[in-house]
Scaffold this motif. Structure first.
Motif, PDB file in Angstrom:
ATOM      1  N   ALA A 185       0.829  -0.928  -0.010  1.00 50.07           N
ATOM      2  CA  ALA A 185      -0.008   0.050   0.171  1.00 50.07           C
ATOM      3  C   ALA A 185       0.719   1.315  -0.064  1.00 50.07           C
ATOM      4  N   CYS A 186       1.955   1.070   0.688  1.00 50.35           N
ATOM      5  CA  CYS A 186       2.795   2.475   1.034  1.00 50.35           C
ATOM      6  C   CYS A 186       3.437   2.642  -0.506  1.00 50.35           C
ATOM      7  N   SER A 187       3.933   1.447  -1.256  1.00 46.32           N
ATOM      8  CA  SER A 187       4.524   1.677  -2.428  1.00 46.32           C
ATOM      9  C   SER A 187       3.682   2.152  -3.306  1.00 46.32           C
ATOM     10  N   LEU A 188       2.311   1.748  -3.341  1.00 47.10           N
ATOM     11  CA  LEU A 188       1.439   2.128  -4.236  1.00 47.10           C
ATOM     12  C   LEU A 188       0.975   3.573  -3.980  1.00 47.10           C
ATOM     13  N   ALA A 189       1.067   4.089  -2.819  1.00 51.64           N
ATOM     14  CA  ALA A 189       0.759   5.525  -2.501  1.00 51.64           C
ATOM     15  C   ALA A 189       2.282   6.358  -2.978  1.00 51.64           C
ATOM     16  N   ALA A 190       3.270   5.826  -3.182  1.00 54.28           N
ATOM     17  CA  ALA A 190       4.326   6.750  -3.413  1.00 54.28           C
ATOM     18  C   ALA A 190       4.433   6.682  -4.867  1.00 54.28           C
ATOM     19  N   MET A 191       3.797   5.484  -5.449  1.00 48.51           N
ATOM     20  CA  MET A 191       3.740   5.436  -6.927  1.00 48.51           C
ATOM     21  C   MET A 191       2.868   6.658  -7.563  1.00 48.51           C
ATOM     22  N   THR A 192       1.692   6.638  -6.500  1.00 50.37           N
ATOM     23  CA  THR A 192       0.682   7.757  -7.075  1.00 50.37           C
ATOM     24  C   THR A 192       1.188   9.039  -6.963  1.00 50.37           C
ATOM     25  N   VAL A 193       1.910   9.289  -5.957  1.00 49.40           N
ATOM     26  CA  VAL A 193       2.471  10.670  -5.684  1.00 49.40           C
ATOM     27  C   VAL A 193       3.402  11.051  -6.961  1.00 49.40           C
ATOM     28  N   TRP A 194       4.129   9.838  -7.156  1.00 50.25           N
ATOM     29  CA  TRP A 194       5.249  10.230  -8.257  1.00 50.25           C
ATOM     30  C   TRP A 194       4.557  10.415  -9.613  1.00 50.25           C
ATOM     31  N   ALA A 195       3.598   9.847  -9.665  1.00 49.05           N
ATOM     32  CA  ALA A 195       2.773   9.731 -10.911  1.00 49.05           C
ATOM     33  C   ALA A 195       1.872  11.011 -11.290  1.00 49.05           C
ATOM     34  N   GLN A 196       1.671  11.748  -9.933  1.00 53.08           N
ATOM     35  CA  GLN A 196       0.947  12.801 -10.240  1.00 53.08           C
ATOM     36  C   GLN A 196       2.075  14.200 -10.176  1.00 53.08           C
ATOM     37  N   ALA A 197       3.215  14.124  -9.736  1.00 52.78           N
ATOM     38  CA  ALA A 197       4.134  15.156  -9.767  1.00 52.78           C
ATOM     39  C   ALA A 197       4.444  15.720 -11.032  1.00 52.78           C
ATOM     40  N   GLU A 198       4.225  16.894 -11.348  1.00 53.23           N
ATOM     41  CA  GLU A 198       4.664  17.420 -12.435  1.00 53.23           C
ATOM     42  C   GLU A 198       5.986  18.513 -12.292  1.00 53.23           C
ATOM     43  N   THR A 199       6.850  18.373 -13.428  1.00 46.40           N
ATOM     44  CA  THR A 199       7.922  19.358 -13.313  1.00 46.40           C
ATOM     45  C   THR A 199       7.815  20.462 -14.545  1.00 46.40           C
ATOM     46  N   LEU A 200       7.648  21.855 -13.714  1.00 45.06           N
ATOM     47  CA  LEU A 200       7.579  22.895 -14.581  1.00 45.06           C
ATOM     48  C   LEU A 200       8.915  23.293 -15.141  1.00 45.06           C
ATOM     49  N   THR A 201       9.303  23.507 -16.280  1.00 46.81           N
ATOM     50  CA  THR A 201      10.386  23.980 -16.727  1.00 46.81           C
ATOM     51  C   THR A 201      10.272  25.632 -17.018  1.00 46.81           C
ATOM     52  N   ILE A 202      11.145  26.497 -16.293  1.00 46.21           N
ATOM     53  CA  ILE A 202      10.946  27.840 -16.450  1.00 46.21           C
ATOM     54  C   ILE A 202      12.162  28.568 -16.919  1.00 46.21           C
ATOM     55  N   ALA A 203      12.133  29.114 -18.127  1.00 47.68           N
ATOM     56  CA  ALA A 203      13.249  30.064 -18.613  1.00 47.68           C
ATOM     57  C   ALA A 203      13.083  31.403 -18.280  1.00 47.68           C
ATOM     58  N   THR A 204      14.336  31.742 -17.509  1.00 48.40           N
ATOM     59  CA  THR A 204      14.299  33.107 -17.115  1.00 48.40           C
ATOM     60  C   THR A 204      15.751  33.728 -17.228  1.00 48.40           C
ATOM     61  N   VAL A 205      15.594  35.105 -16.927  1.00 47.61           N
ATOM     62  CA  VAL A 205      16.623  35.949 -17.126  1.00 47.61           C
ATOM     63  C   VAL A 205      17.422  35.863 -15.925  1.00 47.61           C
ATOM     64  N   ASN A 206      19.064  36.204 -16.160  1.00 44.94           N
ATOM     65  CA  ASN A 206      19.752  35.981 -14.908  1.00 44.94           C
ATOM     66  C   ASN A 206      20.187  37.292 -14.298  1.00 44.94           C
ATOM     67  N   ASN A 207      19.141  38.100 -14.077  1.00 48.06           N
ATOM     68  CA  ASN A 207      19.112  39.539 -13.174  1.00 48.06           C
ATOM     69  C   ASN A 207      18.750  39.125 -11.524  1.00 48.06           C
ATOM     70  N   GLY A 208      19.256  40.084 -10.999  1.00 47.06           N
ATOM     71  CA  GLY A 208      19.199  39.612  -9.378  1.00 47.06           C
ATOM     72  C   GLY A 208      17.759  39.441  -8.784  1.00 47.06           C
ATOM     73  N   ASP A 209      16.622  40.070  -9.345  1.00 44.75           N
ATOM     74  CA  ASP A 209      15.463  39.706  -9.059  1.00 44.75           C
ATOM     75  C   ASP A 209      14.971  38.168  -9.430  1.00 44.75           C
ATOM     76  N   MET A 210      15.300  37.750 -10.660  1.00 44.25           N
ATOM     77  CA  MET A 210      14.818  36.462 -10.905  1.00 44.25           C
ATOM     78  C   MET A 210      15.722  35.395 -10.334  1.00 44.25           C
ATOM     79  N   VAL A 211      16.927  35.727  -9.780  1.00 45.80           N
ATOM     80  CA  VAL A 211      17.829  34.761  -9.162  1.00 45.80           C
ATOM     81  C   VAL A 211      17.269  34.728  -7.818  1.00 45.80           C
ATOM     82  N   ARG A 212      16.814  35.800  -7.165  1.00 47.14           N
ATOM     83  CA  ARG A 212      16.150  35.705  -5.723  1.00 47.14           C
ATOM     84  C   ARG A 212      14.865  35.151  -5.888  1.00 47.14           C
TER      85      ARG A 212
END
Length: 438
Positions: free
Chosen positions: A10-37
């Protein structure tokens, strides 16, 4: 034993469910101070949104612009959130390359009506908001109050270009490396042409008439460029044709410029005693005018947008809400102090006593942003939007090409008349090629 096995399963199934639901957002941004912060503080977002991971692609401005433009034009799908400027938003929205932020606009917590009207207008196309501003800016005059007092000069809140010219020449002492004024000279549509296009608006000039015919052969542009070149020759630092924002910032912070006209976001840098030798001596005033109804100030915002066709819209909207909301301002203030919060996007910031207390430039910043009108940027009517740029795809290349001519005139390599003639010819060629004029 069987019970333990079932529990583990059951624990493994829960872990797999969380993993399956996780999304990774790829964010392109500029290297100025405010964006680094923002990147450093993003653990706060992940704690509030455990099903979303973040992958950052942090790039120098020109590289960022090139990569996100290529990706969105080719529907590459590399990025879920893009950091783009006020220039790109109306062009890309018209092309159908961006998603409107309708859910964000409808969210009471986001409070779209708190956005400063000129900033919101610059990120809106056909009544819809297509990007959310992270920080906004205009431009204004930063000046040395001590040098003005010593010279018997008083900076008006709203100076004219005539006053700026007279004061700059009076305050110049080249034998002591003291220059009356520092202005951008480095070629580029976002470097010297940001300054010169905004400046030209106040001289009554425009890039194109209502038929898209280039206007560099008109007297208003000659008056603009002659004023600029002569002023910098008399009162500017040596090598000014190579100086952009960063070079002039360093000159001003080290006490070598009596005046600097540039982005309002520079105010916190010149006011910070950790970075600036003149932090306690700086005053602020609106960008100059010529009495024609337009000041020489620009309008810009670095903003977050979602590419059309994204499959991670809901997660992307959550991040944009976190990064551009009033609560993010409070987060930065609690971690790094009010002086370092992203400026220029929300009315509420300029009603916050703690911010006003540490930001003597707040009032001038707000006035500068509110006086810029991207829909009516010039004295005479024009077919384009944008204050220090023209919101057409061709402008990146054209603006830089014209900027190279004007930088050459500043360096004394060609005359003002030749620079304007060259600018007119290359602009006519580009606009004809683009089908704007026949």
């Amino acid at each position: 034993m069987r019970l333990k096995s079932l529990m583990l399963g059951a624990c493994s199934l829960a872990a797999m469910t969380v993993w399956a639901q996780a999304e990774t957002l790829t964010i392109a941004t500029v290297n100025n101070g405010d964006m680094v912060r923002m990147q450093k503080l993003s653990d706060d977002f992940k704690a509030k949104n455990p099903g979303i991971d973040l992958e950052w692609v942090t790039l120098e401005e020109n590289v960022l612009r090139q990569r996100v433009t290529t990706d969105i034009a080719t529907k590459g799908g590399q990025y879920d959130i893009m950091t783009i400027g006020t220039y790109e938003v109306p062009i890309w929205a018209k092309q159908g390359w961006l998603q409107p932020l309708d859910k964000l606009v409808a969210d009471d917590d986001y409070d779209v009506n708190d956005l400063l009207p000129p900033i919101r207008s610059g990120l809106t196309y056909e009544g819809k908001l297509y990007a959310s501003p992270f920080y906004g800016e205009s431009s204004f005059v930063m000046y040395r109050k001590d040098l003005f007092e010593k010279a018997g000069l008083t900076m008006p809140n709203a100076p004219t270009w005539d006053f700026i010219g007279e004061a700059a020449r009076k305050l110049t002492d080249k034998s002591k490396e003291m220059y009356g004024i520092c202005l951008r000279g480095k070629a580029g549509w976002g470097e010297n042409m940001a300054l010169l296009t905004a400046m030209s608006n106040s001289f009554g000039a425009r890039w194109f008439d209502m038929d898209w015919k280039p206007q560099f052969d008109q007297p208003e542009w000659k008056a603009t460029l002659e004023y600029y070149v002569n002023l910098m020759k008399d009162a500017g630092p040596p090598g000014a044709s190579s100086n952009g924002f960063n070079e002039n910032l360093a000159l001003f912070q080290s006490g070598k410029c009596a005046m600097w006209i540039d982005a309002t976001v520079a105010a916190s840098f010149v006011s910070d005693p950790k970075e600036s030798q003149v932090a306690d001596k700086v005053g602020f005033a609106l960008a100059p005018d010529n009495g024609l109804g337009k000041r020489g100030n620009w309008l810009w915002a670095w903003s977050l947008a979602i590419p059309a066709g994204s499959k991670k819209t809901e997660a992307a909207e959550k991040f944009i809400d976190w990064a551009t909301s009033q609560s993010y301002t409070q987060l930065v203030a609690s971690k790094d102090g009010w002086l370092n919060v992203p400026p220029g996007t929300r009315t509420s910031l300029y009603e916050t006593p703690d911010y006003i207390k540490v930001a003597p430039f707040a009032k001038a910043t707000l006035e500068s942003i509110n006086s810029a009108d991207p829909d009516k940027p010039t004295v005479k009517p024009v077919p384009y939007v944008g204050v220090q740029f023209v919101a057409i795809p061709e402008f990146q290349g054209l603006g830089t090409a014209v900027g190279q001519q004007f930088s050459a005139a500043l360096a004394g390599q060609i005359t003002v008349d030749q620079a304007l003639k060259n600018a007119q010819q290359l602009s006519v060629r580009e606009m004809t090629k683009g089908g704007y004029i026949k």
